[in-house]
Design a protein around this motif. Structure first.
Motif, PDB file in Angstrom:
ATOM      1  N   LEU A 179       1.196  -0.943  -0.346  1.00 20.94           N
ATOM      2  CA  LEU A 179      -0.158  -0.247   0.111  1.00 20.94           C
ATOM      3  C   LEU A 179       0.933   1.102   0.382  1.00 20.94           C
ATOM      4  N   GLU A 180       1.998   0.728   0.712  1.00 20.19           N
ATOM      5  CA  GLU A 180       3.059   2.003   0.307  1.00 20.19           C
ATOM      6  C   GLU A 180       4.682   2.569   0.049  1.00 20.19           C
ATOM      7  N   ASP A 181       5.085   3.114   0.122  1.00 17.25           N
ATOM      8  CA  ASP A 181       6.848   2.900   0.887  1.00 17.25           C
ATOM      9  C   ASP A 181       7.436   2.226   1.996  1.00 17.25           C
ATOM     10  N   PHE A 182       7.773   2.011   2.584  1.00 17.08           N
ATOM     11  CA  PHE A 182       7.861   1.408   3.836  1.00 17.08           C
ATOM     12  C   PHE A 182       8.935   0.651   4.165  1.00 17.08           C
ATOM     13  N   ALA A 183       9.613   0.307   3.002  1.00 20.32           N
ATOM     14  CA  ALA A 183      10.952  -1.079   2.990  1.00 20.32           C
ATOM     15  C   ALA A 183      12.175   0.278   3.520  1.00 20.32           C
ATOM     16  N   GLY A 184      12.401   0.858   3.641  1.00 17.96           N
ATOM     17  CA  GLY A 184      13.679   1.683   4.290  1.00 17.96           C
ATOM     18  C   GLY A 184      13.497   2.226   5.525  1.00 17.96           C
ATOM     19  N   ASP A 185      12.501   3.130   5.619  1.00 15.20           N
ATOM     20  CA  ASP A 185      12.245   2.751   7.405  1.00 15.20           C
ATOM     21  C   ASP A 185      11.675   1.584   8.187  1.00 15.20           C
ATOM     22  N   PHE A 186      11.001   0.423   7.591  1.00 16.54           N
ATOM     23  CA  PHE A 186      11.558  -1.063   8.418  1.00 16.54           C
ATOM     24  C   PHE A 186      12.939  -1.439   8.339  1.00 16.54           C
ATOM     25  N   TYR A 187      13.571  -1.092   7.730  1.00 22.43           N
ATOM     26  CA  TYR A 187      14.808  -1.614   7.728  1.00 22.43           C
ATOM     27  C   TYR A 187      15.504  -1.007   8.657  1.00 22.43           C
ATOM     28  N   LYS A 188      15.483   0.664   8.940  1.00 25.23           N
ATOM     29  CA  LYS A 188      16.543   1.519   9.364  1.00 25.23           C
ATOM     30  C   LYS A 188      15.783   0.986  11.283  1.00 25.23           C
ATOM     31  N   LEU A 189      14.576   0.683  11.197  1.00 27.90           N
ATOM     32  CA  LEU A 189      14.323  -0.001  12.399  1.00 27.90           C
ATOM     33  C   LEU A 189      14.747  -1.368  13.152  1.00 27.90           C
ATOM     34  N   CYS A 190      15.059  -1.991  12.108  1.00 30.62           N
ATOM     35  CA  CYS A 190      15.442  -3.908  11.945  1.00 30.62           C
ATOM     36  C   CYS A 190      16.984  -2.894  12.625  1.00 30.62           C
ATOM     37  N   LYS A 191      17.569  -2.057  11.723  1.00 31.85           N
ATOM     38  CA  LYS A 191      19.075  -1.881  12.365  1.00 31.85           C
ATOM     39  C   LYS A 191      19.266  -1.348  13.628  1.00 31.85           C
ATOM     40  N   LEU A 192      17.958  -0.332  14.342  1.00 30.16           N
ATOM     41  CA  LEU A 192      18.362   0.302  15.262  1.00 30.16           C
ATOM     42  C   LEU A 192      18.614  -0.500  16.700  1.00 30.16           C
ATOM     43  N   HIS A 193      17.300  -1.327  16.538  1.00 35.24           N
ATOM     44  CA  HIS A 193      16.796  -2.342  17.720  1.00 35.24           C
ATOM     45  C   HIS A 193      17.252  -3.782  16.977  1.00 35.24           C
ATOM     46  N   ARG A 194      17.551  -3.922  16.351  1.00 34.08           N
ATOM     47  CA  ARG A 194      18.429  -5.194  15.848  1.00 34.08           C
ATOM     48  C   ARG A 194      17.589  -6.433  16.054  1.00 34.08           C
ATOM     49  N   LEU A 195      16.812  -6.237  15.383  1.00 30.49           N
ATOM     50  CA  LEU A 195      15.872  -6.775  14.857  1.00 30.49           C
ATOM     51  C   LEU A 195      15.565  -8.272  13.929  1.00 30.49           C
TER      52      LEU A 195
END
Length: 333
Positions: free
Chosen positions: A96-112
Motif C-alpha cells: 500500500l505504501e513505500d515502507f521498506a526503507g523505514d522498516f530497515y532502519k528500525l531493524c538496524k536500530l533495534h537489531r530486529l
C-alpha cells in the motif's frame, strides 16, 4: 550481501491479471533490493507478464518450476535470496505504501529479527478495509515469546508470513521452512518462527502496509476436502511442536491458543462441505485434539463455536443453514 538489504519473494501461480500490480508496488520500495519471482507452474500468462519486468530490471529474477505449491515456492525463494532480510508477498496482493526503507532502519536500530506491519482487505469494488489492532505493544521491540503471548492475549494474532521482514540468517540458522505439500502452512510457520529461539526480537509497527486482495479463486477463498485434511495435519504438527517446548505455562497456553484457532478455522471450512465429506472429516479429527482445542479456545466466541462443533455437530450445521436462509430472506425483501 552484495549490497542487497531486502529480498522480496513473490510466489506466483495463474495470477496474470494481478502480478503486474504486485511487482509495481515492490518497485516503489526505496531500498536496495532484489525481487525473486517463483512461477509455480502457471498455465496462463503469468510468466510472460513477469518476464516483461525481468527484461527491464536486472535485479528481478524469475524461477520457473513445475507446480509444487506455495510453501515450496517460498522455500525456493529463500534458498537463493541474498538480501539481509526477506519479505514475502503473494503475487495477487500488493504493498500500500513505500515502507521498506523505514522498516530497515528500525531493524538496524533495534537489531530486529522480525518486523511486522498490518494489512488491509482490498475488495473488488475498490473498498479498502484496514485490519489494525490497537495493541499495547506497537512500535516496541519485544522478545518473540512475549510478542506471541501478547498477540494472543490481546486478541491480535495474525498467523501470516507476509506484511513484514524476517532476517534471512535467522531463517537459515534455525532451519525454518514452510511445510511443503500442505495448505495453511503459515499457521505452523508462525509458531516455529516465534518460538524456535529465546533470542529473537520482534517489532509490531502501527503501519498498514499490505493489500490483501479479496478475490474469488484464490487459495484462501476456495475449499475442498483436501484442504481440511491438510489443516488437521497442520494442527497435529502444531501440537507436536508445542509439546516439545520447554516453556512456562504463560507461553505454553498462548501457543496452544494458536493451535486451537486452527480448529476454529476448520469449523468454518467444514460447513462448506457436503454431508458425506463432513462425516469423513469428523472421523479424522482425534477426540483429544478437539478437547484440547476447546480447553485453549482463542476467545469466548471460539469456545461456543467449538462446543457446538464437537458435541452437537448436526445442530451446528442446522444453525449455520438457518443463518444462511435468514440472510438470503433479508436480502430478498
Amino acid at each position: 550481501m552484495d549490497g542487497i538489504k531486502v529480498s522480496f519473494i513473490i510466489p506466483a501461480y495463474n495470477v496474470a491479471p494481478y502480478i503486474g500490480n504486485c511487482i509495481e508496488s515492490v518497485l516503489t520500495q526505496s531500498i536496495e533490493k532484489e525481487i525473486i519471482i517463483i512461477n509455480d507452474g502457471s498455465t496462463d500468462r503469468t510468466a510472460d507478464e513477469a518476464q516483461k519486468y525481468a527484461d527491464k530490471y536486472s535485479f528481478i529474477k524469475i524461477i520457473n518450476k513445475s507446480n509444487q505449491g506455495l510453501s515450496s515456492a517460498r522455500n525456493d525463494g529463500v534458498s537463493i535470496a541474498r538480501g539481509e532480510y526477506v519479505c514475502f508477498i503473494d503475487a495477487d496482493d500488493y504493498f500500500l505504501e513505500d515502507f521498506a526503507g523505514d522498516f530497515y532502519k528500525l531493524c538496524k536500530l533495534h537489531r530486529l529479527d522480525i518486523i511486522r506491519g498490518f494489512y488491509a482487505r482490498a475488495y473488488p469494488d475498490g473498498r479498502i478495509k484496514k485490519v489494525i489492532h490497537p495493541v499495547s505493544f506497537l512500535n516496541c521491540p519485544l522478545n518473540s515469546y512475549d510478542y506471541l503471548a501478547k498477540s494472543v492475549y490481546e486478541k491480535a494474532m495474525e498467523v501470516v508470513a507476509v506484511a513484514g521482514f524476517i532476517r534471512r540468517d535467522f531463517l537459515i540458522n534455525h532451519k525454518l521452512k514452510f511445510e511443503e505439500g500442505l495448505c495453511y502452512e503459515d499457521r505452523l510457520f508462525y509458531l516455529k518462527l516465534l518460538l524456535s529461539s529465546k533470542n529473537c526480537t520482534v517489532m509490531q509497527t502501527d503501519r498498514c502496509i499490505y493489500g490483501y486482495r479479496m478475490r474469488e479463486g484464490s487459495i484462501t477463498k476456495t475449499t475442498d476436502k483436501k484442504k481440511l485434511i491438510d489443516l488437521i495435519k497442520i494442527m497435529r504438527k502444531q501440537i507436536f511442536f508445542i509439546d516439545n517446548l520447554e516453556l512456562n505455562k504463560y507461553y505454553i497456553t498462548a501457543a496452544n491458543k494458536v493451535a486451537s484457532a486452527s480448529l476454529s478455522h476448520l469449523t468454518s471450512l467444514y460447513l462448506r462441505l457436503s454431508s458425506n465429506e463432513r462425516r469423513e472429516i469428523i472421523g479424522k479429527i482425534p477426540g483429544r485434539l478437539k478437547l484440547r482445542a476447546l480447553r485453549y479456545s482463542y476467545s469466548f466466541r471460539d469456545f461456543i463455536k467449538l462446543s457446538g462443533f464437537i458435541f452437537f455437530p448436526r445442530l451446528f450445521v442446522l444453525i449455520f443453514n438457518l443463518k444462511c436462509f435468514l440472510k438470503k430472506y433479508r436480502d430478498f425483501i
